[in-house]
Design a protein around this motif. Structure first.
Motif, PDB file in Angstrom:
ATOM      1  N   SER A  75      -7.793  28.503  -9.430  1.00 25.28           N
ATOM      2  CA  SER A  75      -8.756  29.258  -8.636  1.00 25.28           C
ATOM      3  C   SER A  75     -10.110  29.219  -9.330  1.00 25.28           C
ATOM      4  O   SER A  75     -10.245  28.680 -10.433  1.00 25.28           O
ATOM      5  CB  SER A  75      -8.289  30.710  -8.464  1.00 25.28           C
ATOM      6  OG  SER A  75      -8.043  31.301  -9.730  1.00 25.28           O
ATOM      7  N   LYS A  77     -14.658  30.575  -9.095  1.00 23.57           N
ATOM      8  CA  LYS A  77     -15.819  31.223  -8.476  1.00 23.57           C
ATOM      9  C   LYS A  77     -17.026  30.303  -8.648  1.00 23.57           C
ATOM     10  O   LYS A  77     -17.342  29.863  -9.754  1.00 23.57           O
ATOM     11  CB  LYS A  77     -16.110  32.572  -9.139  1.00 23.57           C
ATOM     12  CG  LYS A  77     -17.375  33.268  -8.583  1.00 23.57           C
ATOM     13  CD  LYS A  77     -17.761  34.492  -9.393  1.00 23.57           C
ATOM     14  CE  LYS A  77     -16.803  35.636  -9.172  1.00 23.57           C
ATOM     15  NZ  LYS A  77     -16.957  36.265  -7.848  1.00 23.57           N
ATOM     16  N   ASN A 104     -15.514  32.687  -3.877  1.00 19.72           N
ATOM     17  CA  ASN A 104     -14.234  32.537  -4.573  1.00 19.72           C
ATOM     18  C   ASN A 104     -13.377  31.517  -3.837  1.00 19.72           C
ATOM     19  O   ASN A 104     -13.407  31.428  -2.610  1.00 19.72           O
ATOM     20  CB  ASN A 104     -13.498  33.871  -4.642  1.00 19.72           C
ATOM     21  CG  ASN A 104     -14.156  34.843  -5.614  1.00 19.72           C
ATOM     22  OD1 ASN A 104     -15.028  34.462  -6.385  1.00 19.72           O
ATOM     23  ND2 ASN A 104     -13.737  36.088  -5.581  1.00 19.72           N
ATOM     24  N   SER A 108      -5.357  33.336  -6.228  1.00 21.91           N
ATOM     25  CA  SER A 108      -5.384  34.268  -7.346  1.00 21.91           C
ATOM     26  C   SER A 108      -3.990  34.811  -7.647  1.00 21.91           C
ATOM     27  O   SER A 108      -3.130  34.878  -6.769  1.00 21.91           O
ATOM     28  CB  SER A 108      -6.330  35.432  -7.028  1.00 21.91           C
ATOM     29  OG  SER A 108      -6.191  36.474  -7.963  1.00 21.91           O
ATOM     30  N   ASN A 120      -8.168  39.906 -13.188  1.00 21.64           N
ATOM     31  CA  ASN A 120      -9.224  38.904 -13.211  1.00 21.64           C
ATOM     32  C   ASN A 120     -10.408  39.448 -12.418  1.00 21.64           C
ATOM     33  O   ASN A 120     -10.418  39.421 -11.192  1.00 21.64           O
ATOM     34  CB  ASN A 120      -8.737  37.585 -12.613  1.00 21.64           C
ATOM     35  CG  ASN A 120      -9.748  36.459 -12.775  1.00 21.64           C
ATOM     36  OD1 ASN A 120     -10.950  36.664 -12.654  1.00 21.64           O
ATOM     37  ND2 ASN A 120      -9.255  35.261 -13.057  1.00 21.64           N
ATOM     38  N   LEU A 123     -12.398  37.189  -9.833  1.00 24.33           N
ATOM     39  CA  LEU A 123     -11.768  36.874  -8.550  1.00 24.33           C
ATOM     40  C   LEU A 123     -11.515  38.103  -7.687  1.00 24.33           C
ATOM     41  O   LEU A 123     -11.238  37.984  -6.497  1.00 24.33           O
ATOM     42  CB  LEU A 123     -10.444  36.147  -8.790  1.00 24.33           C
ATOM     43  CG  LEU A 123     -10.522  34.810  -9.524  1.00 24.33           C
ATOM     44  CD1 LEU A 123      -9.141  34.202  -9.676  1.00 24.33           C
ATOM     45  CD2 LEU A 123     -11.461  33.841  -8.815  1.00 24.33           C
ATOM     46  N   MET A 128     -10.409  37.262  -2.075  1.00 22.81           N
ATOM     47  CA  MET A 128      -9.799  35.936  -1.969  1.00 22.81           C
ATOM     48  C   MET A 128      -9.178  35.686  -0.596  1.00 22.81           C
ATOM     49  O   MET A 128      -8.824  34.559  -0.284  1.00 22.81           O
ATOM     50  CB  MET A 128      -8.698  35.782  -3.024  1.00 22.81           C
ATOM     51  CG  MET A 128      -9.155  35.856  -4.461  1.00 22.81           C
ATOM     52  SD  MET A 128     -10.170  34.447  -4.963  1.00 22.81           S
ATOM     53  CE  MET A 128      -8.954  33.130  -4.993  1.00 22.81           C
ATOM     54  N   TYR A 133     -13.997  35.933   0.935  1.00 14.29           N
ATOM     55  CA  TYR A 133     -14.116  35.101  -0.255  1.00 14.29           C
ATOM     56  C   TYR A 133     -15.582  34.834  -0.604  1.00 14.29           C
ATOM     57  O   TYR A 133     -15.871  34.280  -1.652  1.00 14.29           O
ATOM     58  CB  TYR A 133     -13.382  33.767  -0.062  1.00 14.29           C
ATOM     59  CG  TYR A 133     -13.754  33.051   1.215  1.00 14.29           C
ATOM     60  CD1 TYR A 133     -14.958  32.366   1.319  1.00 14.29           C
ATOM     61  CD2 TYR A 133     -12.904  33.073   2.321  1.00 14.29           C
ATOM     62  CE1 TYR A 133     -15.311  31.730   2.478  1.00 14.29           C
ATOM     63  CE2 TYR A 133     -13.256  32.433   3.491  1.00 14.29           C
ATOM     64  CZ  TYR A 133     -14.459  31.758   3.568  1.00 14.29           C
ATOM     65  OH  TYR A 133     -14.819  31.135   4.735  1.00 14.29           O
TER      66      TYR A 133
END
Length: 419
Positions: A75, A77, A104, A108, A120, A123, A128, A133
């Motif tokens: 994953s 960003k 994002n 995740s 996290n 994220l 997500m 996102y």
């Protein structure tokens, strides 16, 4: 979808525009950004009042022990901050307009193992799932008066504000991943706010005062019925100190909100939502948070320069009803690597404990499961391999909020590239 396409086109433009990067006579090993100076466009834009700061952060992480899926996920960003300097653009001194857009992508592992707090931070916001996102997480006007007073008005990313916290900040990109360290939750400060912050720096104390809508502005513009649910007042007071010639600070944060909410204690006697007595919704008026934080260098090679490593900690108390958090605590150590040849690297080890409101633990909402307080340990190391490239490893061991879940451990790799 249009926002996503425009965002990806911007990043594609940056990459394409940098293909002639060798003409800058700088090598990849020495330039501060992967894409160089864009054939001179980057410094020209900056000199004329427009600073563009694109970045990509990637994660490969998974749960190594605990209840649930053990697979690892990729994953990341992609984000870009743009700063417009009013004076250089022909307006007036001290004016800035700041935007921060975030996208994002991937899958995740937040929520794995019955864990409540996002492990996290990068994220967790703007999200997500579905369309959540992408967001313009900051769009505000900043006006400075002299060198010690600044007023910010608009939509403000408070995770960005917390990223400047010594040793523990970084928005989940540069230092600790877990939100318990990167942006300790109080229940009264949303990740993105719509309102204003006013900072004053004096010799004895630094002050910050804020007024904002209590409703989170994540995935919102902030103009949707602002202050309809009340108003939140924010204040913090920071006292810079020196101990044995080394820099430190102590701060006090006070937050008060007029936002009403469902009384958590009343849920114990009601098996339907919202809880009612007769025909009236049981509510609890107002909310508050009080917190104390400190940071102190233990090793600081050069006075008044943020280099070295040291201790940090925070303890905070919320009203616990209607706010679902009772109290929280964190303590850690970290900073720059003590290895002289790796002084640009950063590391940290920390412990956190977040106490869930007793009203929530005992409520009808938890009739089929038991909630515990959540606590955990995080350790990370992030190496500065090139001026524009960082690579690190992160480990977390968490006792999750769900009583039926075993302690969960997570391990992952993290990289960030300044484009």
């Amino acid at each position: 979808m249009k926002k996503k396409i425009l965002f990806l086109l911007l990043f594609n433009f940056i990459f394409c525009f940098s293909q002639e990067n060798d003409k800058t006579k700088k090598s990849l090993a020495t330039q501060s950004n992967l894409t160089g100076d864009w054939l001179g466009a980057r410094p020209w834009l900056s000199d004329n009042g427009i600073t563009i700061l694109p970045r990509i952060t990637s994660f490969y992480e998974g749960m190594s022990s605990g209840d649930g899926d053990k697979k690892f996920e990729f994953s990341g960003k992609a984000d870009v901050q743009i700063i417009f300097n009013g004076e250089k653009l022909g307006l007036w001194k001290g004016l800035k307009i700041i935007t921060h857009s975030e996208l994002n992508y991937g899958q995740s592992t937040i929520g794995y193992g019955g864990v409540l707090l996002p492990k996290n931070t990068a994220l967790a916001f703007p999200g997500m799932n579905g369309s959540d996102y992408f967001d313009i997480s900051s769009l505000f006007i900043s006006q400075s008066v002299g060198s010690n007073k600044t007023l910010m008005v608009g939509k403000i990313n408070m995770v960005d504000i917390a990223s400047g916290t010594r040793f523990s900040g970084g928005a989940g990109i540069d230092n600790f991943l877990n939100v318990a360290f990167a942006a300790p939750p109080s229940g009264l400060v949303p990740p993105y706010i719509f309102g204003s912050l006013f900072t004053i720096k004096t010799k004895p104390l630094n002050y910050t005062f804020g007024i904002y809508d209590p409703i989170s502005a994540v995935n919102k513009s902030g103009f949707e019925n602002p202050f309809e649910s009340g108003v939140t007042f924010f204040s913090s007071f920071e006292k810079p100190v020196k101990i044995a010639g080394k820099t430190g600070a102590h701060s006090l944060k006070v937050v008060y909100s007029t936002q009403n909410g469902t009384s958590l204690e009343s849920l114990d006697d009601n098996l339907i939502l919202p809880p009612t007595v007769g025909n009236e919704i049981v509510t609890k008026n107002n909310r508050y948070y009080l917190g104390y934080s400190f940071n102190q260098y233990l090793v600081q090679p050069t006075a008044d320069v943020d280099k070295g490593w040291g201790l940090f900690g925070t303890i905070g108390f919320s009203d616990s009803d209607p706010t679902p958090i009772n109290w929280s605590f964190l303590l850690g150590i970290g900073g720059n690597s003590p290895i002289k040849s790796r002084s640009a690297d950063v590391w940290g080890i920390g412990y956190f404990h977040t106490s869930i409101s007793n009203g929530l633990k005992d409520s009808a909402l938890t009739a089929s499961f038991v909630l515990n307080d959540e606590s955990g340990l995080e350790a990370f190391y992030k190496a500065q391999l090139l001026p524009w490239f960082k690579l690190g490893i992160d480990f977390q061991m968490i006792n999750p909020v769900l009583d039926k879940c075993k302690p969960a451990s997570f391990v992952g790799l993290r990289s960030s590239i300044k484009l």
